[in-house]
Design an enzyme around this catalytic site. Structure first.
Site, mmCIF file in Angstrom:
data_model
loop_
_atom_site.group_PDB
_atom_site.id
_atom_site.type_symbol
_atom_site.label_atom_id
_atom_site.label_comp_id
_atom_site.label_asym_id
_atom_site.label_seq_id
_atom_site.Cartn_x
_atom_site.Cartn_y
_atom_site.Cartn_z
ATOM 1 N N LYS A 33 0.801 -1.233 0.000
ATOM 2 C CA LYS A 33 0.000 0.000 0.000
ATOM 3 C C LYS A 33 0.833 1.283 0.000
ATOM 4 C CE LYS A 33 -3.431 -0.816 -0.543
ATOM 5 N NZ LYS A 33 -3.792 -1.365 -1.881
ATOM 6 N N GLY A 39 2.608 2.284 -2.792
ATOM 7 C CA GLY A 39 2.835 2.724 -4.170
ATOM 8 C C GLY A 39 3.722 1.761 -4.946
ATOM 9 N N THR A 40 3.834 0.542 -4.446
ATOM 10 C CA THR A 40 4.754 -0.430 -5.077
ATOM 11 C C THR A 40 4.333 -0.775 -6.507
ATOM 12 O OG1 THR A 40 3.544 -2.271 -4.085
ATOM 13 C CG2 THR A 40 5.460 -1.467 -2.880
ATOM 14 N N TRP A 79 -0.449 10.121 -11.252
ATOM 15 C CA TRP A 79 0.429 10.112 -12.418
ATOM 16 C C TRP A 79 0.316 8.760 -13.119
ATOM 17 C CZ3 TRP A 79 3.536 14.130 -14.262
ATOM 18 C CH2 TRP A 79 3.492 15.288 -13.481
ATOM 19 N N LYS A 108 -5.998 0.549 -7.369
ATOM 20 C CA LYS A 108 -4.845 1.359 -6.942
ATOM 21 C C LYS A 108 -5.204 2.824 -7.076
ATOM 22 C CE LYS A 108 -2.564 -2.371 -6.461
ATOM 23 N NZ LYS A 108 -2.109 -2.887 -5.177
ATOM 24 N N TYR A 149 -11.829 7.000 -1.044
ATOM 25 C CA TYR A 149 -12.522 6.701 0.219
ATOM 26 C C TYR A 149 -12.450 7.937 1.118
ATOM 27 C CZ TYR A 149 -7.645 5.090 0.904
ATOM 28 O OH TYR A 149 -6.279 4.979 0.896
HETATM 29 P P1 A3P Z 1 -4.764 3.788 -2.202
HETATM 30 O O1 A3P Z 1 -5.524 2.956 -3.174
HETATM 31 O O2 A3P Z 1 -5.119 3.514 -0.787
HETATM 32 O O3 A3P Z 1 -4.851 5.276 -2.517
HETATM 33 P P2 A3P Z 1 0.480 -0.677 -3.634
HETATM 34 O O4 A3P Z 1 0.613 -0.708 -5.101
HETATM 35 O O5 A3P Z 1 1.796 -0.792 -2.931
HETATM 36 O O6 A3P Z 1 -0.583 -1.603 -3.131
HETATM 37 O O7 A3P Z 1 0.004 0.793 -3.239
HETATM 38 C C1 A3P Z 1 -1.251 1.294 -3.606
HETATM 39 C C2 A3P Z 1 -1.214 2.790 -3.349
HETATM 40 O O8 A3P Z 1 -0.326 3.402 -4.284
HETATM 41 C C3 A3P Z 1 -2.530 3.498 -3.565
HETATM 42 O O9 A3P Z 1 -3.212 3.440 -2.329
HETATM 43 C C4 A3P Z 1 -2.102 4.904 -3.996
HETATM 44 O O10 A3P Z 1 -2.295 5.864 -3.001
HETATM 45 C C5 A3P Z 1 -0.593 4.784 -4.242
HETATM 46 N N1 A3P Z 1 -0.093 5.342 -5.500
HETATM 47 C C6 A3P Z 1 1.049 6.050 -5.630
HETATM 48 N N2 A3P Z 1 1.240 6.413 -6.895
HETATM 49 C C7 A3P Z 1 0.196 5.925 -7.606
HETATM 50 C C8 A3P Z 1 -0.165 6.014 -8.990
HETATM 51 N N3 A3P Z 1 0.606 6.652 -9.866
HETATM 52 N N4 A3P Z 1 -1.311 5.408 -9.371
HETATM 53 C C9 A3P Z 1 -2.095 4.771 -8.472
HETATM 54 N N5 A3P Z 1 -1.802 4.650 -7.149
HETATM 55 C C10 A3P Z 1 -0.656 5.224 -6.716
#
Ligand code: A3P
Length: 325
Positions: A57, A59-60, A260, A276, A280
């Site tokens: 969670k 931004g991976t 982005w 992603k 909420y």
């Molecule tokens: P949320 O959906 O809670 O906002 P992961 O890929 O590690 O599961 O992380 C998901 C999170 O990446 C998302 O959490 C979002 O906030 C974040 N994020 C950062 N850059 C992003 C991007 N370019 N597109 C979508 N989500 C991104």
């Protein structure tokens, strides 16, 4: 001198040394004896040189997508079992062995794109992953992304709600994070998945006991979200890739998505899916204050650790430290 048939001998051996039942895979090319008995067709270049370890969670997936756009970098093939992530070092897959792991990467072509990487976001807080990863990939580079652990916890809770987890549906976020030891077990489990990965210093320390600090890059997840191109510049320097890609030209902010995304020919954007960057409500103030208190000491520990590593403090951490009197 007495001996036994091979199977009985092995059974006897593991009776005497039960702790050795858990295998540890080393790079076969690091030891001549291993290399000599290994198939001639196999090559140690089929292992990743970069691991994105999470936590979840932060931004991976976005980082994984952006890295995959680089001509010098090649990601793993997606796993059918675990939705794209291989999850080799943390769980049972490890027992499938290194041939299983290698199958997730293309056969090396001897070009600069043989720089393989994988991301499995729960390596970060795994007890066993750092030791296992360092045994097989001692020279690998490691990237971790850190966001405010309170936001990470909330994002995980929202993720579970979106996946119809009945516990996350039944209890509010505040109920989850404040549940006591007498709470139902499932609630405690959800609480732990929300809170434990956010003890960043503890987990990072574990990686540091197996990797040199210069091999680990700690990224500010807030910056990855707001200025991904600058973060990608930083990563390219860290990886010392042959070709430098100008991410300022190939990423674009998509106002509809609010994030982005990859800029495609013709000006369209390709963003990550619905799961992603979910929408909420903001976290309630009571939960924010409760978590600020919970993470006060762990965040202080993290700032000390980053200082020792010579890495800058993420913006969210500087903000959190301001609240500590
Ligand atoms: P949320 O959906 O809670 O906002 P992961 O890929 O590690 O599961 O992380 C998901 C999170 O990446 C998302 O959490 C979002 O906030 C974040 N994020 C950062 N850059 C992003 C991007 N370019 N597109 C979508 N989500 C991104």
């Amino acid at each position: 001198l007495q001996t036994l048939p091979p199977v009985q001998l092995a059974q006897r051996y593991f009776q005497i040394f039960p702790e050795e039942r858990d295998p540890i895979w080393q790079d076969p090319c690091e030891d001549k004896r291993h290399k000599d008995i290994w198939s001639k067709e196999k090559t140690c270049d089929r292992f990743p040189k970069l691991l994105i370890i999470g936590p979840q969670k932060t931004g991976t997936t976005a980082l994984y997508l952006f890295l995959g756009m680089h001509p010098d970098l090649t990601s793993n093939y997606p796993s059918k079992e675990t939705f794209e992530e291989i999850q080799f070092f943390n769980g049972r897959n490890y027992h499938k062995g290194i041939d299983w792991y290698m199958e997730y990467f293309p056969l090396p072509s001897n070009t600069s794109s043989d720089f393989y990487f994988e991301k499995s976001a729960n390596y970060f807080d795994s007890e066993v992953a750092p030791r296992r990863a360092a045994a097989l990939l001692p020279k690998a580079k490691i990237i971790t992304i850190l966001i405010n652990p309170a936001d990470r916890a909330y994002s995980w809770y929202q993720h579970q709600r979106a996946h119809d987890d009945p516990i996350a549906q039944k209890y509010t976020f505040h109920d989850v994070i404040t549940a006591g030891h007498d709470a139902p077990l499932k609630l405690q489990v959800l609480q732990s998945r929300c809170l434990v990965p956010g003890l960043y210093a503890t987990h990072l320390q574990r990686w540091l006991s197996h990797y040199h600090p210069s091999q680990i890059l700690v990224l500010d997840g807030q910056m990855l979200r707001t200025e991904p191109a600058s973060i990608m510049d930083k990563i390219q320097k860290f990886l010392t890739v042959t070709n430098t890609l100008n991410y300022h030209k190939i990423l674009a902010f998509d106002p509809k998505k609010g994030f982005w995304c990859q800029l495609l020919d013709g000006g369209k954007t390709k963003c990550l899916g619905k799961s992603k960057g979910r929408r909420y409500p903001d976290m309630d103030a009571d939960s924010r204050n409760f978590l600020r208190e919970q993470y006060r000491e762990p965040n202080i520990e993290l700032s000390k650790l980053l200082y020792k590593m010579g890495q800058p403090l993420p913006s969210w951490l500087r903000e959190e430290l301001l609240h500590i009197r």
